[in-house]
Design a protein around this motif. Structure first.
Motif, mmCIF file in Angstrom:
data_model
loop_
_atom_site.group_PDB
_atom_site.id
_atom_site.type_symbol
_atom_site.label_atom_id
_atom_site.label_comp_id
_atom_site.label_asym_id
_atom_site.label_seq_id
_atom_site.Cartn_x
_atom_site.Cartn_y
_atom_site.Cartn_z
ATOM 1 N N ASP A 197 0.816 -1.217 0.000
ATOM 2 C CA ASP A 197 0.000 0.000 0.000
ATOM 3 C C ASP A 197 0.852 1.272 0.000
ATOM 4 O O ASP A 197 0.361 2.357 0.333
ATOM 5 N N ASN A 198 2.148 1.113 -0.355
ATOM 6 C CA ASN A 198 3.066 2.259 -0.415
ATOM 7 C C ASN A 198 3.201 2.925 0.969
ATOM 8 O O ASN A 198 3.171 4.141 1.114
ATOM 9 N N ARG A 199 3.378 2.087 1.977
ATOM 10 C CA ARG A 199 3.523 2.589 3.338
ATOM 11 C C ARG A 199 4.691 1.911 4.036
ATOM 12 O O ARG A 199 5.066 0.789 3.712
ATOM 13 N N THR A 200 5.273 2.609 4.989
ATOM 14 C CA THR A 200 6.380 2.073 5.766
ATOM 15 C C THR A 200 6.082 2.298 7.251
ATOM 16 O O THR A 200 4.977 2.734 7.602
ATOM 17 N N MET A 201 7.048 1.996 8.123
ATOM 18 C CA MET A 201 6.791 2.066 9.564
ATOM 19 C C MET A 201 7.785 2.973 10.278
ATOM 20 O O MET A 201 8.974 3.014 9.954
ATOM 21 N N PHE A 202 7.280 3.682 11.268
ATOM 22 C CA PHE A 202 8.076 4.484 12.194
ATOM 23 C C PHE A 202 8.072 3.694 13.503
ATOM 24 O O PHE A 202 7.104 3.731 14.276
ATOM 25 N N THR A 203 9.144 2.924 13.745
ATOM 26 C CA THR A 203 9.154 1.945 14.828
ATOM 27 C C THR A 203 9.958 2.418 16.047
ATOM 28 O O THR A 203 10.578 3.476 16.028
ATOM 29 N N LYS A 204 9.940 1.565 17.085
ATOM 30 C CA LYS A 204 10.702 1.772 18.321
ATOM 31 C C LYS A 204 10.243 3.014 19.094
ATOM 32 O O LYS A 204 11.042 3.694 19.743
ATOM 33 N N LEU A 205 8.983 3.324 19.020
ATOM 34 C CA LEU A 205 8.458 4.439 19.802
ATOM 35 C C LEU A 205 8.275 3.986 21.249
ATOM 36 O O LEU A 205 7.837 2.856 21.510
ATOM 37 N N ASN A 206 8.566 4.866 22.177
ATOM 38 C CA ASN A 206 8.386 4.468 23.579
ATOM 39 C C ASN A 206 6.912 4.567 23.973
ATOM 40 O O ASN A 206 6.100 5.157 23.265
ATOM 41 N N SER A 207 6.624 4.000 25.123
ATOM 42 C CA SER A 207 5.226 3.903 25.544
ATOM 43 C C SER A 207 4.598 5.263 25.846
ATOM 44 O O SER A 207 3.365 5.383 25.891
ATOM 45 N N GLU A 208 5.403 6.271 26.032
ATOM 46 C CA GLU A 208 4.892 7.605 26.348
ATOM 47 C C GLU A 208 4.957 8.560 25.142
ATOM 48 O O GLU A 208 4.892 9.777 25.312
ATOM 49 N N HIS A 209 5.052 8.004 23.977
ATOM 50 C CA HIS A 209 5.158 8.837 22.775
ATOM 51 C C HIS A 209 3.911 9.701 22.585
ATOM 52 O O HIS A 209 2.829 9.378 23.091
ATOM 53 N N LYS A 210 4.087 10.776 21.841
ATOM 54 C CA LYS A 210 2.974 11.699 21.578
ATOM 55 C C LYS A 210 2.652 11.798 20.081
ATOM 56 O O LYS A 210 1.987 12.734 19.638
ATOM 57 N N VAL A 211 3.161 10.854 19.318
ATOM 58 C CA VAL A 211 2.952 10.854 17.863
ATOM 59 C C VAL A 211 1.462 10.752 17.553
ATOM 60 O O VAL A 211 0.738 9.951 18.159
ATOM 61 N N GLN A 212 1.014 11.578 16.603
ATOM 62 C CA GLN A 212 -0.391 11.570 16.203
ATOM 63 C C GLN A 212 -0.517 11.501 14.684
ATOM 64 O O GLN A 212 0.428 11.826 13.955
ATOM 65 N N GLU A 213 -1.692 11.076 14.259
ATOM 66 C CA GLU A 213 -1.971 11.057 12.814
ATOM 67 C C GLU A 213 -1.831 12.472 12.253
ATOM 68 O O GLU A 213 -2.262 13.445 12.872
ATOM 69 N N GLY A 214 -1.214 12.561 11.077
ATOM 70 C CA GLY A 214 -1.003 13.859 10.431
ATOM 71 C C GLY A 214 0.367 14.456 10.695
ATOM 72 O O GLY A 214 0.781 15.396 10.001
ATOM 73 N N ASP A 215 1.096 13.907 11.682
ATOM 74 C CA ASP A 215 2.450 14.413 11.953
ATOM 75 C C ASP A 215 3.388 14.092 10.777
ATOM 76 O O ASP A 215 3.253 13.037 10.135
#
Length: 279
Positions: A197-215
Motif C-alpha cells: 500500500d506504499n507505506r512504511t513504519m516508524f518503529t521503536k516508539l516508547n510507551s509515552e510517545h505523543k505521535v499523532q496522525e497527520g504528523d
C-alpha cells in the motif's frame, strides 16, 4: 532569369524545339517509323542540351565540386543533429534537476545527481529499482535517494553506469527519524504488511510517545548516513507491536514509490559520515 535565357545553350535548345514543332506539323503523312526515329534523335539531343543548361545554372561548377559541397553540407547536418541531441539531453537533465531546485536552494551543501528509473525488480515486493547513473557519475553505495517530495531510499549497489535503489518500504532500510511536531524519535523501516500500500513504519516508539496522525516524519541525521531534515512521510495510523512490545506509526510517503521515475541521489552533504548526538 534574364541570364538563363541569354545562355547560348538555351538558345540552341529553343531553336531545336522550334524545329521539332515544325517537323510534327509538316510530317503528318510521312511514315511513322521515320518520324519516330527523327523525334527520338532530336529528343536525345534536347536532353543533352538541357543537362548542359542545368550545369550552367550551377555556376559552372564541376561534378566533383558539387559532390564536395554536398559532403560538406551532409557533415554539417550530422553535426547539427548531434548538437541537437546533446541539447535535448541537457534540457532533460535540467528539467529533472528543477524538481529538486527548492531542496538545493535550502541545502547548498548538497551535491545532487539527477537520475531516471530504468527498470523495476518485479520479484521485489518492496519496490526496488535500477537507475541510469552509477559510479562514473559519482554515486556510491549507501547514498540517499530522493524523489520529488520525499526521501525514498538508498543505493544498495552500483556499477559504472547503473545503481540499485532499495526503498524505505523495505525491511533492509533503517533510517533514524523524528516526529517534527512532538520530537519523538524512532526508526523508519519497511514491512511486508504495509509495502503493497506504499507505506512504511516508524518503529521503536516508547510507551509515552505523543505521535499523532497527520504528523510529518523527517530524518534525524544522527548516524551520518542520511542528511538531517529529509521528509519521509506522514503518520496515518498508530499501532502496537505485540511481538517486541513497542508502539509504531504507519507512514505514508509523499511520493508513490512504485511510480517514481525521476530521482536525485545525494552524493555529498555537510556532516556526511559523522555520528551526531540527538538534539
Amino acid at each position: 532569369m534574364k541570364e538563363f535565357f541569354s545562355s547560348p545553350k538555351i538558345k540552341i535548345f529553343l531553336s531545336v524545339l522550334l524545329v521539332l514543332i515544325m517537323l510534327s506539323v509538316f510530317t503528318r503523312n510521312v511514315d511513322n517509323n521515320v518520324v519516330s526515329t527523327t523525334l527520338n534523335t532530336i529528343t536525345y539531343g534536347l536532353s543533352k542540351v538541357t543537362a548542359a543548361a542545368s550545369q550552367d545554372q550551377s555556376d559552372g561548377k564541376s561534378y566533383e565540386e558539387l559532390k564536395a559541397e554536398n559532403e560538406l553540407l551532409s557533415e554539417a547536418n550530422r553535426e547539427l543533429r548531434t548538437r541537437l541531441i546533446d541539447y535535448y539531453s541537457v534540457k532533460e537533465e535540467n528539467t529533472r534537476l528543477w524538481k529538486f531546485y527548492k531542496l538545493k536552494k535550502e541545502h547548498d551543501d548538497f551535491t545532487l545527481i539527477p537520475a531516471t528509473a530504468l527498470r523495476r525488480d518485479s520479484n521485489d515486493e518492496f519496490g526496488s529499482f535500477t537507475i541510469d547513473k552509477g559510479t562514473a557519475s559519482g554515486i556510491s553505495t549507501g547514498d540517499p535517494v530522493l524523489a520529488e517530495n520525499s526521501l525514498i531510499g538508498w543505493i544498495s549497489e552500483a556499477d559504472a553506469y547503473t545503481a540499485k535503489v532499495v526503498t524505505i518500504l523495505s525491511p533492509q532500510t533503517s533510517v533514524g527519524a523524528v516526529d517534527n511536531a512532538t520530537g519523538d524519535t524512532g526508526i523508519i523501516t519497511g514491512s511486508a504488511k504495509f509495502a503493497e500500500d506504499n507505506r512504511t513504519m516508524f518503529t521503536k516508539l516508547n510507551s509515552e510517545h505523543k505521535v499523532q496522525e497527520g504528523d510529518i516524519i523527517t530524518s534525524a541525521g544522527t548516524a551520518g548516513i542520511y542528511p538531517k531534515g529529509m521528509v519521509l512521510g506522514e503518520v496515518i495510523e498508530i499501532g502496537y507491536d505485540t511481538y517486541d512490545t513497542s508502539y509504531y506509526a504507519v507512514i505514508e510517503p509523499y511520493d508513490d514509490i512504485s511510480k517514481v521515475v525521476d530521482v536525485a541521489v545525494i552524493t555529498e552533504y555537510d556532516g556526511q559520515g559523522e555520528i551526531l548526538k540527538p538534539d
